[in-house]
Design a protein around this motif. Structure first.
Motif, PDB file in Angstrom:
ATOM      1  N   GLN A 156      -6.757  -4.119   5.607  1.00 28.51           N
ATOM      2  CA  GLN A 156      -5.948  -3.058   5.017  1.00 28.51           C
ATOM      3  C   GLN A 156      -5.683  -1.895   5.971  1.00 28.51           C
ATOM      4  OE1 GLN A 156      -7.201  -1.956   1.003  1.00 28.51           O
ATOM      5  NE2 GLN A 156      -8.257  -3.921   0.755  1.00 28.51           N
ATOM      6  N   SER A 157      -5.968  -2.091   7.218  1.00 30.40           N
ATOM      7  CA  SER A 157      -5.712  -1.042   8.210  1.00 30.40           C
ATOM      8  C   SER A 157      -4.252  -1.077   8.645  1.00 30.40           C
ATOM      9  CB  SER A 157      -6.613  -1.229   9.430  1.00 30.40           C
ATOM     10  OG  SER A 157      -7.975  -1.168   9.066  1.00 30.40           O
ATOM     11  N   LEU A 158      -3.643   0.094   8.727  1.00 30.20           N
ATOM     12  CA  LEU A 158      -2.252   0.189   9.194  1.00 30.20           C
ATOM     13  C   LEU A 158      -2.260   0.333  10.712  1.00 30.20           C
ATOM     14  CD1 LEU A 158      -0.683   2.530   6.470  1.00 30.20           C
ATOM     15  CD2 LEU A 158      -0.723   0.032   6.567  1.00 30.20           C
ATOM     16  N   ASP A 159      -2.431  -0.782  11.373  1.00 32.75           N
ATOM     17  CA  ASP A 159      -2.423  -0.791  12.829  1.00 32.75           C
ATOM     18  C   ASP A 159      -1.876  -2.126  13.326  1.00 32.75           C
ATOM     19  OD1 ASP A 159      -4.519  -2.669  12.575  1.00 32.75           O
ATOM     20  OD2 ASP A 159      -6.052  -1.118  12.767  1.00 32.75           O
TER      21      ASP A 159
ATOM     22  N   GLU B 193       5.104  -0.744  13.991  1.00 33.04           N
ATOM     23  CA  GLU B 193       4.432  -0.820  12.698  1.00 33.04           C
ATOM     24  C   GLU B 193       4.528  -2.251  12.184  1.00 33.04           C
ATOM     25  OE1 GLU B 193       5.773   2.145   9.957  1.00 33.04           O
ATOM     26  OE2 GLU B 193       5.024   3.806  11.174  1.00 33.04           O
TER      27      GLU B 193
ATOM     28  N   VAL C 167       0.000  -4.856   3.473  1.00 32.62           N
ATOM     29  CA  VAL C 167      -1.226  -5.322   4.118  1.00 32.62           C
ATOM     30  C   VAL C 167      -1.729  -6.538   3.332  1.00 32.62           C
ATOM     31  CG1 VAL C 167      -1.842  -3.118   5.154  1.00 32.62           C
ATOM     32  CG2 VAL C 167      -2.536  -3.603   2.797  1.00 32.62           C
TER      33      VAL C 167
ATOM     34  N   TRP D 139       3.238  -3.535   9.785  1.00 31.93           N
ATOM     35  CA  TRP D 139       3.085  -3.584   8.333  1.00 31.93           C
ATOM     36  C   TRP D 139       4.304  -3.079   7.561  1.00 31.93           C
ATOM     37  CZ3 TRP D 139       0.814  -0.329  11.822  1.00 31.93           C
ATOM     38  CH2 TRP D 139       1.208   1.006  11.769  1.00 31.93           C
ATOM     39  N   HIS D 140       5.281  -2.509   8.256  1.00 33.59           N
ATOM     40  CA  HIS D 140       6.407  -1.836   7.599  1.00 33.59           C
ATOM     41  C   HIS D 140       7.619  -2.762   7.550  1.00 33.59           C
ATOM     42  CE1 HIS D 140       8.760   1.968   6.690  1.00 33.59           C
ATOM     43  NE2 HIS D 140       9.719   1.087   6.946  1.00 33.59           N
TER      44      HIS D 140
ATOM     45  N   ASP E 173       5.143  -0.649   2.943  1.00 32.12           N
ATOM     46  CA  ASP E 173       4.051  -0.948   3.853  1.00 32.12           C
ATOM     47  C   ASP E 173       3.217  -2.031   3.188  1.00 32.12           C
ATOM     48  OD1 ASP E 173       4.943   1.014   5.561  1.00 32.12           O
ATOM     49  OD2 ASP E 173       3.603   2.549   4.768  1.00 32.12           O
TER      50      ASP E 173
ATOM     51  N   CYS F  18       0.824  -1.213   0.000  1.00 31.88           N
ATOM     52  CA  CYS F  18       0.000   0.000   0.000  1.00 31.88           C
ATOM     53  C   CYS F  18       0.854   1.258   0.000  1.00 31.88           C
ATOM     54  CB  CYS F  18      -0.975   0.002   1.169  1.00 31.88           C
ATOM     55  SG  CYS F  18      -0.199  -0.011   2.796  1.00 31.88           S
TER      56      CYS F  18
END
Length: 257
Positions: A186-189, A227, A181, A229-230, A179, A126
């Motif tokens: 698809q939430s960045l959390d 993070e 997902v 997702w990172h 990033d 993303c």
């Protein structure tokens, strides 16, 4: 037998006795010499070979430090204490959809995405390479959001800096970070880390040279929140060492300096 002959015979016996004593002494001297020069040289060579073998064994037993060149492109550090130079540039390559990364890291990202797919995991990028101008836009938008919630500008900037890197200090500028997902989440959390995609990355990303860049227990070091997702490319050897030792990139580079 006259006296002259007796004296002559006595002298002769004394001479023979002296000769025998000399021969015996010489034999004793030779038997006391334990080794010939040739044998001594051979024994010395054997001893030297034993010592060299022992030294080689000890060297092998000593833990070997990774061969680290801190100037490697894949170990480039970008954070609040290490902003990128104004003239920094990166040559990019598409990795998925419209997203691009450093062309040297792109093949590894594409390989990882394909490997995940084979395991039934759909990885979706993303965000990847991001220009400094784009970073400024994202940063300022979040500052405005926090100010709209009642924060002062100073507090809003400080809070935003823990979530979005200050322009010029973001890993996204390097082209080495993405990033990631999955279509179903698809939430960045933090929740992404609990998804099958997040768990797959935690287990397998290092096999393709990527690390979780901002671990949950390293915020004091990275100055960035957890993070899940990172992911950041550092290369397979470095990624494996970082993962096995529970380090973040800053700690790894500091230990190797």
């Amino acid at each position: 037998m006259d006296s002259k002959m007796i004296v002559t015979l006595f002298v002769l016996l004394l001479c023979i006795g002296a000769i025998l004593v000399g021969i015996k002494a010489m034999g004793s001297s030779n038997s006391a010499d334990p080794q010939s020069p040739a044998q001594e040289e051979k024994d010395a060579q054997v001893q030297q070979e034993k010592e060299e073998t022992q030294e080689e064994k000890e060297e092998k037993e000593e833990p070997q430090e990774p061969n680290i060149d801190l100037d490697e492109w894949n170990l480039l550090l970008a954070n609040p204490d290490h902003p990128l130079p104004d003239d920094f540039e990166v040559e990019t390559e598409v990795v998925q959809g419209e997203f691009v990364m450093d062309k040297r890291a792109a093949p590894s990202m594409k390989e990882m995405i394909e490997a995940a797919k084979e395991d039934g995991i759909d990885l979706m990028i993303c965000s990847a390479y991001r220009s400094i101008e784009r970073q400024k836009t994202l940063f300022n938008e979040m500052v405005q959001d926090f100010m709209a919630q009642g924060m002062s500008h100073e507090d809003a900037v400080a809070k935003t800096a823990t979530i979005i890197a200050v322009p010029g200090t973001s890993e996204h500028h390097t082209g080495l970070a993405a990033d990631i997902v999955t279509p179903s989440y698809q939430s960045l959390d933090e929740g992404f880390g609990k998804t099958p995609a997040g768990k797959w990355l935690m287990e397998h990303a290092a096999d393709y040279g990527f690390i979780l860049r901002y671990p949950k227990d390293k915020q004091d070091v990275t100055q960035i929140i957890y993070e899940s997702w990172h992911y950041r490319y550092v290369g397979k050897e470095h990624a494996k060492t970082i993962k096995e030792n529970g380090l973040c990139l800053e700690e790894y580079l500091e230990q190797m300096a």
